[in-house]
Scaffold this motif. Sequence first.
Motif, mmCIF file in Angstrom:
data_model
loop_
_atom_site.group_PDB
_atom_site.id
_atom_site.type_symbol
_atom_site.label_atom_id
_atom_site.label_comp_id
_atom_site.label_asym_id
_atom_site.label_seq_id
_atom_site.Cartn_x
_atom_site.Cartn_y
_atom_site.Cartn_z
ATOM 1 N N GLU A 139 0.829 -1.081 -0.061
ATOM 2 C CA GLU A 139 0.136 0.088 -0.029
ATOM 3 C C GLU A 139 0.834 1.295 -0.168
ATOM 4 O OE1 GLU A 139 -2.334 -3.406 1.392
ATOM 5 O OE2 GLU A 139 -0.309 -2.517 2.098
ATOM 6 N N GLU A 140 2.011 1.201 0.850
ATOM 7 C CA GLU A 140 2.866 2.207 0.981
ATOM 8 C C GLU A 140 3.463 2.606 -0.344
ATOM 9 O OE1 GLU A 140 3.921 2.201 5.638
ATOM 10 O OE2 GLU A 140 5.132 1.225 4.123
ATOM 11 N N ARG A 141 3.790 1.492 -1.150
ATOM 12 C CA ARG A 141 4.686 1.602 -2.144
ATOM 13 C C ARG A 141 3.594 2.085 -3.387
ATOM 14 N NH1 ARG A 141 9.350 -0.710 -3.394
ATOM 15 N NH2 ARG A 141 9.284 -1.841 -1.450
ATOM 16 N N ASP A 142 2.619 1.467 -3.299
ATOM 17 C CA ASP A 142 1.491 2.146 -4.540
ATOM 18 C C ASP A 142 1.407 3.650 -4.067
ATOM 19 O OD1 ASP A 142 1.316 -0.364 -5.575
ATOM 20 O OD2 ASP A 142 -0.294 -0.939 -4.559
ATOM 21 N N ALA A 401 -6.915 13.581 7.298
ATOM 22 C CA ALA A 401 -6.086 12.437 8.188
ATOM 23 C C ALA A 401 -6.424 10.970 7.696
ATOM 24 C CB ALA A 401 -5.964 12.682 9.674
ATOM 25 N N ARG A 402 -7.895 10.634 7.849
ATOM 26 C CA ARG A 402 -8.039 9.523 7.645
ATOM 27 C C ARG A 402 -8.296 9.028 6.261
ATOM 28 N NH1 ARG A 402 -14.101 7.852 9.808
ATOM 29 N NH2 ARG A 402 -13.242 5.597 9.398
ATOM 30 N N LEU A 403 -8.242 10.013 5.042
ATOM 31 C CA LEU A 403 -8.086 9.734 3.701
ATOM 32 C C LEU A 403 -6.828 9.387 3.432
ATOM 33 C CD1 LEU A 403 -8.892 9.803 0.790
ATOM 34 C CD2 LEU A 403 -8.563 12.381 1.015
ATOM 35 N N VAL A 404 -5.806 10.360 3.688
ATOM 36 C CA VAL A 404 -4.512 9.998 3.547
ATOM 37 C C VAL A 404 -3.737 8.701 3.983
ATOM 38 C CG1 VAL A 404 -2.048 10.785 3.788
ATOM 39 C CG2 VAL A 404 -4.204 12.600 3.474
ATOM 40 N N LYS A 405 -4.443 8.311 5.298
ATOM 41 C CA LYS A 405 -4.015 6.988 6.062
ATOM 42 C C LYS A 405 -4.484 5.984 5.027
ATOM 43 C CE LYS A 405 -4.214 4.570 10.190
ATOM 44 N NZ LYS A 405 -5.010 4.525 11.739
ATOM 45 N N ALA A 406 -5.754 6.206 4.820
ATOM 46 C CA ALA A 406 -6.488 4.954 4.058
ATOM 47 C C ALA A 406 -6.177 4.733 2.648
ATOM 48 C CB ALA A 406 -7.934 5.392 3.876
ATOM 49 N N LEU A 407 -5.309 5.826 2.004
ATOM 50 C CA LEU A 407 -4.872 5.750 0.840
ATOM 51 C C LEU A 407 -3.444 5.104 0.700
ATOM 52 C CD1 LEU A 407 -5.526 9.277 -0.676
ATOM 53 C CD2 LEU A 407 -6.388 7.138 -1.506
ATOM 54 N N GLY A 408 -2.978 4.999 1.975
ATOM 55 C CA GLY A 408 -1.679 3.957 2.220
ATOM 56 C C GLY A 408 -0.400 4.731 2.697
ATOM 57 N N GLU A 519 -8.979 -1.751 8.089
ATOM 58 C CA GLU A 519 -8.522 -2.706 6.921
ATOM 59 C C GLU A 519 -9.574 -2.384 5.690
ATOM 60 O OE1 GLU A 519 -6.734 -6.832 5.725
ATOM 61 O OE2 GLU A 519 -7.160 -6.379 7.934
ATOM 62 N N GLU A 520 -10.614 -2.768 6.218
ATOM 63 C CA GLU A 520 -11.941 -2.540 5.217
ATOM 64 C C GLU A 520 -11.920 -1.095 4.502
ATOM 65 O OE1 GLU A 520 -16.503 -3.950 4.478
ATOM 66 O OE2 GLU A 520 -15.369 -4.012 6.423
ATOM 67 N N PHE A 521 -11.899 -0.062 5.436
ATOM 68 C CA PHE A 521 -12.090 1.074 5.000
ATOM 69 C C PHE A 521 -11.047 1.637 4.022
ATOM 70 C CE2 PHE A 521 -11.134 5.737 5.906
ATOM 71 C CZ PHE A 521 -12.437 6.273 5.517
ATOM 72 N N GLY A 522 -9.668 1.160 4.418
ATOM 73 C CA GLY A 522 -8.676 1.683 3.567
ATOM 74 C C GLY A 522 -9.002 0.914 2.232
ATOM 75 N N SER A 523 -9.100 -0.242 1.996
ATOM 76 C CA SER A 523 -9.528 -0.964 0.836
ATOM 77 C C SER A 523 -10.607 -0.257 0.081
ATOM 78 C CB SER A 523 -9.835 -2.550 1.227
ATOM 79 O OG SER A 523 -10.167 -3.044 -0.138
ATOM 80 N N ILE A 524 -11.553 0.099 0.741
ATOM 81 C CA ILE A 524 -12.609 0.879 -0.015
ATOM 82 C C ILE A 524 -12.157 2.064 -0.645
ATOM 83 C CG2 ILE A 524 -14.795 2.079 0.272
ATOM 84 C CD1 ILE A 524 -15.558 -0.051 2.270
ATOM 85 N N VAL A 525 -11.379 2.906 0.060
ATOM 86 C CA VAL A 525 -10.935 4.257 -0.011
ATOM 87 C C VAL A 525 -9.852 4.189 -1.413
ATOM 88 C CG1 VAL A 525 -9.713 6.300 0.552
ATOM 89 C CG2 VAL A 525 -11.420 5.461 1.962
ATOM 90 N N ARG A 526 -8.889 3.148 -1.279
ATOM 91 C CA ARG A 526 -7.891 3.015 -2.372
ATOM 92 C C ARG A 526 -8.680 2.377 -3.565
ATOM 93 N NH1 ARG A 526 -5.361 1.019 2.000
ATOM 94 N NH2 ARG A 526 -5.899 -1.168 1.539
#
Length: 564
Positions: A139-142, A401-408, A519-526
Amino acid sequence: MAKARNIKNPFITVNPSPLPFFYFLPVSQLASYIFSPKKNHRSHKLCKPPNLSLFFLSLLISFTFLGISALRFIPISQDTASCSLISPSSPGSLSTASAPLLSATLSLIVSDNEDELTLSNSVIVPLPAHGVTGNLSKEERDFWEQPDGEGYKPCLAFSIGYRKASARISKEKRRFLVVVASGGLNQQRNQIVDAVVIARILEAALVVPVLQVNLIWGDESEFSDIFDVKHFKRILQADIRVVSSLPSTHLMSRQSVETKIPHDVSPQWIRSKFFKHLNEEGVLVLKGLDSKLSKNLQPDLQKLRCKVAFHALRFAAPVREIGNRLARRMWIEGPYIALHLRLEKDVWVRTGCLTGLGPEYDNIIINAREAEPEYLTGRLNISHTQRRLAGLCPLNALEVARLVKALGSPRSARIYSAGGEPLGGKKALQPLVAEFPNLVTKEMLARDGELSPYINKSSALAAIDYIVSLSSDVFIPSHGGNMGRAMQGHRAYVGHRKYIRPNKRTMLPFFEDTSISDEEFGSIVRKLHSKSQGQPEPRTNRRDRDVVAYPVPECMCKHRTGIF
């Protein structure tokens, strides 16, 4: 210059300096000219076998001269003395070392070369994107990975008819257009772009635009305080004539100002409305141009828009200097994110939204809106909650903050916060700083006295934010707007740097659902943002889009060569 305009290649050098004769000599022959005694030069050339030691000496001398020449252009700055190329706190290590820094520094300096001013070196070019390596998650690399430009490069090839007409229009001395630009920096930029296009449509000379005093920020800056006037004139000299002021023959005691311009006006409307008046009076003054000119113009005028936005509107030298200095301080430590946070009081007032900071600040916004209802630009028939869920409100610091974290993005990511002073000060930023402690502003990044000349100069401060944001590896706006659109187009134009446009309308309902795991929230946002991260998006998919934000396909095409 008239002949030059008829050359098919649109990237014509303006006032090129002649190359010295020795530029064309082989390296070894150049050395022999410099070091061989004259009396032996002829016999050495015709009779003696090649001298390998002299050949290698000549190579050494030539590379020495080349190195010295390059070093002359690199500013010696204390900025890099205290910084290592690879920061231990950065989310990854640079895959490049001093070469990109040299290249980037030279690219910024070359753009100031007034002797060889071309489109290729007149654009504001960012520092190179970082190649990221290290122990990163997928996620971080992407997150740090740059988008695929799909082969699109800048191409501003004006038609033969356009270039032929330029010979006449660029010498116009009877008709003059005066434009008053209002608003903040990027709103002014939009109006200046349209001013140049309207001057071309009316075949008039353009007086350097007047910047209206900003009533919200009290900024009294003139055009020359923000932009490089000489550069503006030279880049556009093949398109229109730009003058600093009206000639004495056209000065009048009173001059009517045209302010009633409807939205989405066409070139035909412009000519039918103003050409006769301009011919009779010699002067036309326009005010209130903000996004009134149609987004759908003929290809040459669309290219002219890009030429103005990305090439002619270069910031004034002092603004460029401090902006580049701060950008290097961010860049040298590794990859970074630029967030354009729209948390200022006037933004909350205009959008009809609430800050999320509690009743104290809500009342400030409500009272301000009731006192000056004309500032409200949003729809009046829906509540602030409905506005937010419809994606009409800026994201607050917690949501960002939640968006940037979820994006990886890793927690250690360095973030540059662009924008004005937020309502609530540090309290407004606290949720973002708690999640990403390496957040800085231009005030934190600058050293003693560096920003002193720009106190109460909101446009210059916004220009500094623009320069630092352009060199970021990732740019995210919290609320669209003129800065977001300008950065989207500019980053595409200079190499498709990652730009993430928050999908607020679809995303915000998931913010409210507490049953979803992180984890699910991050997957949805990405997944929601997988197709809006800087890949070329043709303007023609939606015809109402501005070509300056969507330069494909009018200003960028798939071609083996481009401006850069």
